[in-house]
Design a protein around this motif. Structure first.
Motif, PDB file in Angstrom:
ATOM      1  N   THR A 228       0.854  -1.172   0.000  1.00  0.00           N
ATOM      2  CA  THR A 228       0.000   0.000   0.000  1.00  0.00           C
ATOM      3  C   THR A 228       0.895   1.228   0.000  1.00  0.00           C
ATOM      4  N   TRP A 229       0.417   2.286  -0.612  1.00  0.00           N
ATOM      5  CA  TRP A 229       1.174   3.539  -0.691  1.00  0.00           C
ATOM      6  C   TRP A 229       0.332   4.683  -0.140  1.00  0.00           C
ATOM      7  N   GLN A 230       0.982   5.647   0.471  1.00  0.00           N
ATOM      8  CA  GLN A 230       0.358   6.919   0.820  1.00  0.00           C
ATOM      9  C   GLN A 230       1.334   8.002   0.425  1.00  0.00           C
ATOM     10  N   GLY A 231       1.015   8.709  -0.645  1.00  0.00           N
ATOM     11  CA  GLY A 231       1.974   9.643  -1.207  1.00  0.00           C
ATOM     12  C   GLY A 231       3.204   8.878  -1.670  1.00  0.00           C
ATOM     13  N   ALA A 232       4.377   9.314  -1.193  1.00  0.00           N
ATOM     14  CA  ALA A 232       5.618   8.639  -1.561  1.00  0.00           C
ATOM     15  C   ALA A 232       5.978   7.507  -0.612  1.00  0.00           C
ATOM     16  N   ALA A 233       5.170   7.301   0.418  1.00  0.00           N
ATOM     17  CA  ALA A 233       5.492   6.311   1.454  1.00  0.00           C
ATOM     18  C   ALA A 233       4.904   4.940   1.107  1.00  0.00           C
ATOM     19  N   LEU A 234       5.688   3.914   1.354  1.00  0.00           N
ATOM     20  CA  LEU A 234       5.330   2.528   1.030  1.00  0.00           C
ATOM     21  C   LEU A 234       5.300   1.666   2.273  1.00  0.00           C
ATOM     22  N   LEU A 235       4.288   0.804   2.355  1.00  0.00           N
ATOM     23  CA  LEU A 235       4.291  -0.330   3.281  1.00  0.00           C
ATOM     24  C   LEU A 235       4.178  -1.581   2.439  1.00  0.00           C
ATOM     25  N   GLN A 236       5.166  -2.461   2.541  1.00  0.00           N
ATOM     26  CA  GLN A 236       5.098  -3.757   1.849  1.00  0.00           C
ATOM     27  C   GLN A 236       5.120  -4.878   2.873  1.00  0.00           C
ATOM     28  N   HIS A 237       4.183  -5.801   2.718  1.00  0.00           N
ATOM     29  CA  HIS A 237       4.149  -7.024   3.517  1.00  0.00           C
ATOM     30  C   HIS A 237       4.659  -8.188   2.683  1.00  0.00           C
ATOM     31  N   GLY A 238       5.371  -9.106   3.330  1.00  0.00           N
ATOM     32  CA  GLY A 238       5.808 -10.321   2.672  1.00  0.00           C
ATOM     33  C   GLY A 238       5.708 -11.508   3.613  1.00  0.00           C
ATOM     34  N   SER A 239       5.336 -12.657   3.062  1.00  0.00           N
ATOM     35  CA  SER A 239       5.240 -13.894   3.830  1.00  0.00           C
ATOM     36  C   SER A 239       6.083 -14.964   3.149  1.00  0.00           C
ATOM     37  N   ILE A 240       6.949 -15.613   3.938  1.00  0.00           N
ATOM     38  CA  ILE A 240       7.817 -16.680   3.446  1.00  0.00           C
ATOM     39  C   ILE A 240       7.361 -17.981   4.089  1.00  0.00           C
ATOM     40  N   VAL A 241       6.954 -18.936   3.288  1.00  0.00           N
ATOM     41  CA  VAL A 241       6.398 -20.191   3.807  1.00  0.00           C
ATOM     42  C   VAL A 241       7.535 -21.096   4.264  1.00  0.00           C
ATOM     43  N   LEU A 242       7.484 -21.503   5.513  1.00  0.00           N
ATOM     44  CA  LEU A 242       8.528 -22.358   6.087  1.00  0.00           C
ATOM     45  C   LEU A 242       8.193 -23.838   6.007  1.00  0.00           C
ATOM     46  N   GLU A 243       6.927 -24.180   6.206  1.00  0.00           N
ATOM     47  CA  GLU A 243       6.471 -25.571   6.246  1.00  0.00           C
ATOM     48  C   GLU A 243       5.247 -25.707   5.339  1.00  0.00           C
ATOM     49  N   PRO A 244       4.963 -26.916   4.823  1.00  0.00           N
ATOM     50  CA  PRO A 244       3.791 -27.093   3.952  1.00  0.00           C
ATOM     51  C   PRO A 244       2.505 -26.594   4.617  1.00  0.00           C
ATOM     52  N   GLN A 245       1.629 -25.977   3.807  1.00  0.00           N
ATOM     53  CA  GLN A 245       0.409 -25.355   4.334  1.00  0.00           C
ATOM     54  C   GLN A 245      -0.880 -25.908   3.733  1.00  0.00           C
ATOM     55  N   GLU A 246      -0.786 -26.780   2.739  1.00  0.00           N
ATOM     56  CA  GLU A 246      -2.005 -27.155   2.019  1.00  0.00           C
ATOM     57  C   GLU A 246      -3.039 -27.855   2.895  1.00  0.00           C
ATOM     58  N   GLU A 247      -2.591 -28.602   3.908  1.00  0.00           N
ATOM     59  CA  GLU A 247      -3.554 -29.292   4.774  1.00  0.00           C
ATOM     60  C   GLU A 247      -4.383 -28.288   5.577  1.00  0.00           C
ATOM     61  N   THR A 248      -3.720 -27.254   6.083  1.00  0.00           N
ATOM     62  CA  THR A 248      -4.446 -26.236   6.839  1.00  0.00           C
ATOM     63  C   THR A 248      -5.394 -25.466   5.940  1.00  0.00           C
ATOM     64  N   TRP A 249      -4.911 -25.087   4.758  1.00  0.00           N
ATOM     65  CA  TRP A 249      -5.793 -24.392   3.823  1.00  0.00           C
ATOM     66  C   TRP A 249      -7.033 -25.223   3.505  1.00  0.00           C
ATOM     67  N   ALA A 250      -6.836 -26.497   3.262  1.00  0.00           N
ATOM     68  CA  ALA A 250      -7.971 -27.355   2.910  1.00  0.00           C
ATOM     69  C   ALA A 250      -8.988 -27.428   4.037  1.00  0.00           C
ATOM     70  N   ALA A 251      -8.543 -27.196   5.266  1.00  0.00           N
ATOM     71  CA  ALA A 251      -9.438 -27.272   6.425  1.00  0.00           C
ATOM     72  C   ALA A 251     -10.200 -25.974   6.675  1.00  0.00           C
ATOM     73  N   ILE A 252      -9.756 -24.845   6.103  1.00  0.00           N
ATOM     74  CA  ILE A 252     -10.369 -23.563   6.447  1.00  0.00           C
ATOM     75  C   ILE A 252     -10.995 -22.834   5.261  1.00  0.00           C
TER      76      ILE A 252
END
Length: 268
Positions: free
Chosen positions: A161-185
């Motif tokens: 997201t940006w506000q004027g010249a200012a930036l906020l960037q979020h990033g997520s790095i997956v450490l362990e498999p997630q497909e089982e949790t996704w399938a449950a929710i």
């Protein structure tokens, strides 16, 4: 060489994690907070929804049963699962050595991450065309230029997201498999089909490296990679008293609004 602050705030509840980033961003926009790279994790696990995202595919009841929190972040994009991931945020502005184009910033910061992954012994690459998936609400089911993949499977997702010249960037790095949790929710007609689709599209550092990774090792590699790519100097720091106070205020305000909405729902 430009100096950035390096923060490591550890594991926090979802609402407070987002409140800290919002406080850093607000104060940076006002010129009262320096460029910052922040590492953090989530306790309890959570799903963060993009700012404009409709969340019809996320099964809130299943999330509650599994102890998974729900929060909305300031940045765009789709739902991200924060369970066995390392999250980072960048707060900076285009007057401090980064481009003013959102795509150029994605590429630049991803290049720094890619440098870090090389230090860990493997070559990732930028995402390319968006990949189709039956659940369009899941961020990691899609890979764009904002993301990083390994052998065609995504393991880093980013949003801005940006506000004027200012930036906020979020990033997520997956450490362990997630497909089982996704399938449950996620609401789906076929959990087995969704699980198979996600397994073909998402990977994790454990699968890439063939081992679990120490978080400190990962943070050092990323910081080194960003140092080389951005030509900045990181100095370990802490949240200021002003940042803490604003984060607490934001988190408290969100909690009051959430309680008000829950009470209204219960009266219906």
């Amino acid at each position: 060489m430009t100096r950035w602050r390096l923060l490591d705030t550890g594991a926090q509840p979802a609402s407070f994690n987002m409140a800290i980033d919002e406080a850093l961003f607000q104060l940076h926009v006002r010129g009262e907070s320096q460029p910052t790279l922040r590492f953090y994790s989530w306790d309890p696990p959570a799903v963060s929804l993009g700012y404009f995202q409709k969340h019809s595919a996320i099964d809130f009841a299943s999330c509650r049963e599994l102890g998974i929190d729900i929060v909305r972040r300031l940045t765009g994009g789709r739902a991200v699962l924060h369970a066995n991931d390392l999250t980072y945020s960048v707060v900076v502005d285009s007057g401090q050595g980064i481009p003013s184009s959102f795509e150029a910033v994605y590429r630049l910061l991803c290049q720094g991450l890619l440098e870090g992954f090389r230090l860990l012994g493997f070559e990732g690459e930028h995402g390319r065309e968006e990949m189709e998936c039956s659940s369009s609400d899941i961020c990691f089911a899609h890979a764009t230029v904002a993301d990083i993949v390994y052998q065609g499977r995504k393991f880093v997702g980013n949003a801005q997201t940006w506000q004027g010249a200012a930036l906020l960037q979020h990033g997520s790095i997956v450490l362990e498999p997630q497909e089982e949790t996704w399938a449950a929710i996620v609401k789906t007609d076929s959990r087995e089909s969704l699980r198979a689709q996600l397994k073909s599209r998402i990977t994790s550092l454990r699968e890439i490296l063939g081992r679990g990774i120490d978080l400190d090792e990962l943070k050092r590699a990323i910081t080194t990679g960003l140092t080389e790519r951005l030509q900045v100097e990181f100095e370990v720091g802490e949240l200021s008293s002003q940042e803490w106070a604003l984060a607490i205020e934001i988190a408290s305000s969100r909690s009051r609004r959430r309680e008000k909405h829950l009470s209204a729902d219960q009266r219906k």
